[in-house]
Design an enzyme around this catalytic site. Structure first.
Site, PDB file in Angstrom:
ATOM      1  N   CYS A   1      -0.648   4.056  11.063  1.00  0.00           N
ATOM      2  CA  CYS A   1      -0.513   5.295  11.841  1.00  0.00           C
ATOM      3  C   CYS A   1      -1.745   5.431  12.740  1.00  0.00           C
ATOM      4  O   CYS A   1      -2.205   6.534  13.001  1.00  0.00           O
ATOM      5  CB  CYS A   1      -0.311   6.507  10.938  1.00  0.00           C
ATOM      6  SG  CYS A   1      -1.588   6.715   9.707  1.00  0.00           S
TER       7      CYS A   1
ATOM      8  N   ASP B   1       1.851  -1.371   4.917  1.00  0.00           N
ATOM      9  CA  ASP B   1       1.620  -0.105   5.633  1.00  0.00           C
ATOM     10  C   ASP B   1       0.146   0.210   5.366  1.00  0.00           C
ATOM     11  O   ASP B   1      -0.190   0.952   4.456  1.00  0.00           O
ATOM     12  CB  ASP B   1       2.554   0.968   5.067  1.00  0.00           C
ATOM     13  CG  ASP B   1       2.519   2.252   5.872  1.00  0.00           C
ATOM     14  OD1 ASP B   1       2.366   2.182   7.104  1.00  0.00           O
ATOM     15  OD2 ASP B   1       2.614   3.339   5.263  1.00  0.00           O
TER      16      ASP B   1
ATOM     17  N   ALA C   1       0.885  -1.178   0.000  1.00  0.00           N
ATOM     18  CA  ALA C   1       0.000   0.000   0.000  1.00  0.00           C
ATOM     19  C   ALA C   1       0.918   1.222   0.000  1.00  0.00           C
ATOM     20  O   ALA C   1       1.264   1.753   1.042  1.00  0.00           O
ATOM     21  CB  ALA C   1      -0.887  -0.026   1.239  1.00  0.00           C
TER      22      ALA C   1
ATOM     23  N   ALA D   1       1.255   4.462  -1.821  1.00  0.00           N
ATOM     24  CA  ALA D   1       1.154   5.919  -2.030  1.00  0.00           C
ATOM     25  C   ALA D   1       1.006   6.648  -0.692  1.00  0.00           C
ATOM     26  O   ALA D   1       0.373   6.117   0.216  1.00  0.00           O
ATOM     27  CB  ALA D   1      -0.051   6.231  -2.912  1.00  0.00           C
TER      28      ALA D   1
ATOM     29  N   LYS E   1       7.520   5.429   2.181  1.00  0.00           N
ATOM     30  CA  LYS E   1       8.280   4.227   2.534  1.00  0.00           C
ATOM     31  C   LYS E   1       8.926   3.606   1.314  1.00  0.00           C
ATOM     32  O   LYS E   1      10.060   3.138   1.397  1.00  0.00           O
ATOM     33  CB  LYS E   1       7.387   3.264   3.280  1.00  0.00           C
ATOM     34  CG  LYS E   1       6.841   4.000   4.502  1.00  0.00           C
ATOM     35  CD  LYS E   1       6.115   3.279   5.501  1.00  0.00           C
ATOM     36  CE  LYS E   1       5.568   4.244   6.546  1.00  0.00           C
ATOM     37  NZ  LYS E   1       4.468   5.136   6.081  1.00  0.00           N
TER      38      LYS E   1
HETATM   39  C1  LIG Z   1      -1.275   4.519   5.069  1.00  0.00           C
HETATM   40  S1  LIG Z   1      -1.443   4.759   3.357  1.00  0.00           S
HETATM   41  C2  LIG Z   1       0.143   4.261   2.763  1.00  0.00           C
HETATM   42  C3  LIG Z   1       1.238   5.237   2.983  1.00  0.00           C
HETATM   43  C4  LIG Z   1       2.499   4.879   2.235  1.00  0.00           C
HETATM   44  N1  LIG Z   1       2.945   3.536   2.575  1.00  0.00           N
HETATM   45  C5  LIG Z   1       3.627   5.854   2.475  1.00  0.00           C
HETATM   46  O1  LIG Z   1       4.475   5.581   3.318  1.00  0.00           O
HETATM   47  O2  LIG Z   1       3.677   6.894   1.819  1.00  0.00           O
HETATM   48  C6  LIG Z   1      -2.458   3.414   2.868  1.00  0.00           C
HETATM   49  C7  LIG Z   1      -2.644   3.261   1.370  1.00  0.00           C
HETATM   50  O3  LIG Z   1      -3.365   2.042   1.128  1.00  0.00           O
HETATM   51  C8  LIG Z   1      -4.146   2.206  -0.008  1.00  0.00           C
HETATM   52  N2  LIG Z   1      -5.172   1.139  -0.026  1.00  0.00           N
HETATM   53  C9  LIG Z   1      -6.486   1.209   0.286  1.00  0.00           C
HETATM   54  N3  LIG Z   1      -7.076   0.008   0.094  1.00  0.00           N
HETATM   55  C10 LIG Z   1      -6.125  -0.844  -0.333  1.00  0.00           C
HETATM   56  C11 LIG Z   1      -6.114  -2.208  -0.725  1.00  0.00           C
HETATM   57  N4  LIG Z   1      -7.219  -2.942  -0.681  1.00  0.00           N
HETATM   58  N5  LIG Z   1      -4.956  -2.745  -1.142  1.00  0.00           N
HETATM   59  C12 LIG Z   1      -3.812  -2.018  -1.182  1.00  0.00           C
HETATM   60  N6  LIG Z   1      -3.764  -0.707  -0.815  1.00  0.00           N
HETATM   61  C13 LIG Z   1      -4.897  -0.132  -0.402  1.00  0.00           C
HETATM   62  C14 LIG Z   1      -4.685   3.618   0.157  1.00  0.00           C
HETATM   63  O4  LIG Z   1      -5.141   4.125  -1.076  1.00  0.00           O
HETATM   64  C15 LIG Z   1      -3.486   4.347   0.716  1.00  0.00           C
HETATM   65  O5  LIG Z   1      -2.737   4.958  -0.296  1.00  0.00           O
END
Ligand SMILES: C[S@@+](CC[C@H](N)C(=O)[O-])C[C@H]1O[C@@H](n2cnc3c(N)ncnc32)[C@H](O)[C@@H]1O
Lengths: 311, 151
Positions: free
Chosen positions: A238, A185, A117, A119, A123
Site C-alpha cells: 500500500c 503483501d 504477511a 495480519a 487478504k
Molecule cells: C501490509 S501488512 C499485511 C496486511 C494483510 N496482508 C492484510 O491484507 O490484512 C504487512 C504485515 O507483514 C508483517 N511482517 C513484518 N515483517 C515481516 C516478515 N519479516 N515476514 C513476514 N511478515 C512480516 C507485519 O507484521 C504486517 O502484519
C-alpha cells in the site's frame, strides 16, 4: 489540519520528484477523507441477501466495479463495528484497493496457498472466499499481537481452510512445502494510505523506504522460491514509492530467470509503472504491474504485480 | 500441544450434539483437533496435503467449541454450521433480547418451550449467535468478548 502540517518536507520532495506535475493532485487526494468499503462474506451469506438486509436498515451502498462482492458505503446508520451483520461475520471492512491483490491472485479451488504477511487478514479471508473454503492457506504473521487479530478475523469469517504460522517470511524458502500460489503483501511505509492515517508523512523517510525495500526483496525472493513450477506469485504494497515496488520486482527478475510478469486485466484507472528511476532502468515487463494512486479510483494508493514461475 | 480427537471422542461428541439439538440430515464431514483439555477445532479438510516440516504452527482451522461441565459449548461459527439443522434446544430471540445478547447480557424473559437445561443455540430470524447456558430460568451469556457489540 493544514496541508503543510501533514505533508512533511521529505515526503513532499520525494513525491514531487517522482510524480512531477501530478504531485499536487496526489497530495490533495492524500488529504481527502476516505469512506469505508465492505466485502460481503459469501461463505456465510448470499450477496443479494446481505445488501437487501443492510438497505432495509438504511444503509446506502454502491458496488465497486472491479471487486466482486465489494461495496462502497455511501451512508450507514451506525458505526460499522456495531452492526449485527458485522458481529455475525457476514461482511468484512476492507478498502477497495486492498481487495485487488486477492482478485489478481485468483487461486483455484483446492490449491495450496501461502499468504506470507497475513495480519490482520483482509487478504487471507478474501482468498479463502475465492477458494470457497477448500484447499489450504498458510496464513503467516510474525507479530503475536497482529496474529491474534488475524486469528479472530479468520474465525469470524467462518474460514476453515487456514493454518496460521508465526515465522519470518524470509524463512519460507527453506521449508519443504511448495505452493501453487503465494501472496507477498509486504510490510511497507504505507505512503498510499495517508487518507486513512494522516500521521504517515511525518513518520515517512527515505531511510525507512530503503530499509523496507531490502526486506521486501528478501521476502519476494523467499516467496518465489517457495512456489511450485507454474505457480503464481502476487506482490503488493500500500505504498507508492519506487524502491518498495518496481525496484523489488526488478530485483526478482534479475535474480530469477524463470520469473515472468503477467498482465493484469482489471477495469480500473491506474498509473504507468515507473521503468526508470535514479539513473536505473527497470525490466520493461514491469509495465504490466498496477500502480494505483488515490486519485485514480478514489481509493488508497496501491501497487500490485503478478508473477509466474515458468518452466 | 494439540491432538486429533480420537475416533471414540469424535463419535461421542457428534452423538451428544445430534441428541442435544436433534440434528436432522447433518453430516459431520470434518475432523477435530483438541488443544489442552477443552478447546476443539475443525481441522481443514485438506490438511493432509501439507508437509508440516519446519512450519511453526500457531493455530489450525476454526474454533468449534469447548468441553465443560455441561458437556460442550459451541462457538458462534459452530452454531451457524449446525444451527439450521437443529430441531430442539434452540431459543428464538426477539429484537429486544437479541440486543441484550450481543451486548453480553444474560436473558431472563424468553420462550422456553423446547428447551432443556444445558446449552441452547441462540437464534434470531435465520441467524445463529452461538450458544448460552439455560439454567431452567435464565440463559447465561457466554458470547466471547470480541464478538460483542460495545456501546
Ligand atoms: C501490509 S501488512 C499485511 C496486511 C494483510 N496482508 C492484510 O491484507 O490484512 C504487512 C504485515 O507483514 C508483517 N511482517 C513484518 N515483517 C515481516 C516478515 N519479516 N515476514 C513476514 N511478515 C512480516 C507485519 O507484521 C504486517 O502484519
Amino acid at each position: 489540519m493544514k496541508k503543510e502540517n501533514i505533508i512533511s518536507k521529505q515526503f513532499k520532495d520525494y513525491f514531487e520528484e517522482l510524480l512531477q506535475e501530478e504531485a499536487e493532485e496526489f497530495f490533495e487526494w492524500s488529504l481527502k477523507p476516505l469512506g469505508s468499503c465492505i466485502r460481503v462474506n459469501t461463505l456465510k451469506i448470499k450477496e443479494k441477501e446481505l445488501i437487501q438486509r443492510l438497505e432495509e436498515k438504511n444503509w446506502k451502498l454502491k458496488k465497486i466495479s472491479f471487486a466482486p462482492n465489494g461495496y462502497k458505503v455511501i451512508k450507514k446508520p451506525m458505526p460499522i463495528g456495531k452492526t449485527i451483520e458485522h458481529v455475525l461475520g457476514y461482511f468484512y471492512v476492507q478498502e477497495s484497493a486492498s481487495m485487488i491483490p486477492s482478485i489478481v491472485l485468483n487461486p483455484k479451488k483446492h490449491s495450496i496457498v501461502l499468504d506470507m504477511a497475513a495480519a490482520p487478514g483482509s487478504k487471507t479471508t478474501s482468498i479463502a472466499q475465492i477458494m470457497m473454503n477448500t484447499g489450504i492457506i498458510i496464513a503467516n504473521e510474525p507479530e503475536m499481537n497482529r496474529l491474534r487479530v488475524l486469528r479472530s478475523n479468520i474465525q469470524r469469517m467462518g474460514i476453515i481452510n487456514t493454518i496460521i504460522t508465526r515465522m519470518d517470511g524470509r524463512s519460507f524458502k527453506k521449508i519443504p512445502q511448495k505452493f501453487n500460489y503465494v501472496l507477498v503483501d509486504a510490510p511497507c511505509t504505507a505512503s498510499g494510505t495517508v487518507r486513512r492515517n494522516l500521521h504517515i508523512p511525518k513518520m515517512w523517510s527515505v531511510k525507512a523506504v530503503e530499509k523496507l525495500s531490502k526486506l521486501q526483496k528478501q521476502l519476494i525472493l523467499s516467496g518465489f522460491e517457495s512456489l511450485e513450477q507454474n505457480g503464481t506469485l502476487v506482490y503488493s504494497t500500500c505504498s507508492v514509492s519506487v524502491e518498495e515496488n518496481e525496484e523489488v520486482i526488478n530485483f526478482l527478475l534479475e535474480k530469477k530467470e524463470c520469473a515472468r510478469v503477467e498482465k493484469i486485466n482489471l477495469k480500473l484507472k491506474k498509473h504507468e509503472p515507473v521503468l526508470e528511476w535514479k539513473n536505473k532502468e527497470y525490466d520493461k515487463s514491469i509495465k504490466n504491474a498496477l500502480r494505483i494512486l488515490p486519485q485514480d479510483n478514489d481509493s488508497e494508493g496501491f501497487f500490485v504485480c503478478k508473477i509466474k514461475k515458468v518452466g | 500441544m494439540a491432538v486429533i480427537l480420537s475416533r471414540k471422542e469424535k463419535k461421542e461428541l457428534i452423538n451428544y450434539l445430534k441428541e442435544r439439538y436433534e440434528l436432522k440430515n447433518f453430516d459431520f464431514t470434518f475432523d477435530f483437533l483438541k488443544s489442552g483439555k477443552e478447546r476443539v477445532w475443525v481441522i481443514p479438510p485438506e490438511f493432509n496435503k501439507i508437509n508440516l516440516e519446519k512450519l511453526k504452527i500457531e493455530f489450525v482451522g476454526s474454533y468449534f467449541g469447548s468441553y465443560d461441565d455441561e458437556k460442550f459449548r459451541l462457538s458462534v461459527e459452530a452454531s451457524q454450521i449446525i444451527g439450521p439443522s437443529a430441531k430442539k434446544n434452540v431459543v428464538l430471540l426477539n429484537e429486544e433480547n437479541l440486543n441484550k445478547w450481543v451486548r453480553g447480557e444474560n436473558l431472563k424473559d424468553f420462550d422456553s418451550n423446547n428447551l432443556t437445561k444445558g446449552y441452547v443455540l441462540i437464534k434470531n430470524k435465520n441467524d445463529f449467535y452461538g450458544s448460552g447456558k439455560y439454567t431452567g430460568n435464565i440463559i447465561l451469556n457466554m458470547l466471547a468478548k470480541n464478538r460483542r457489540i460495545k456501546d
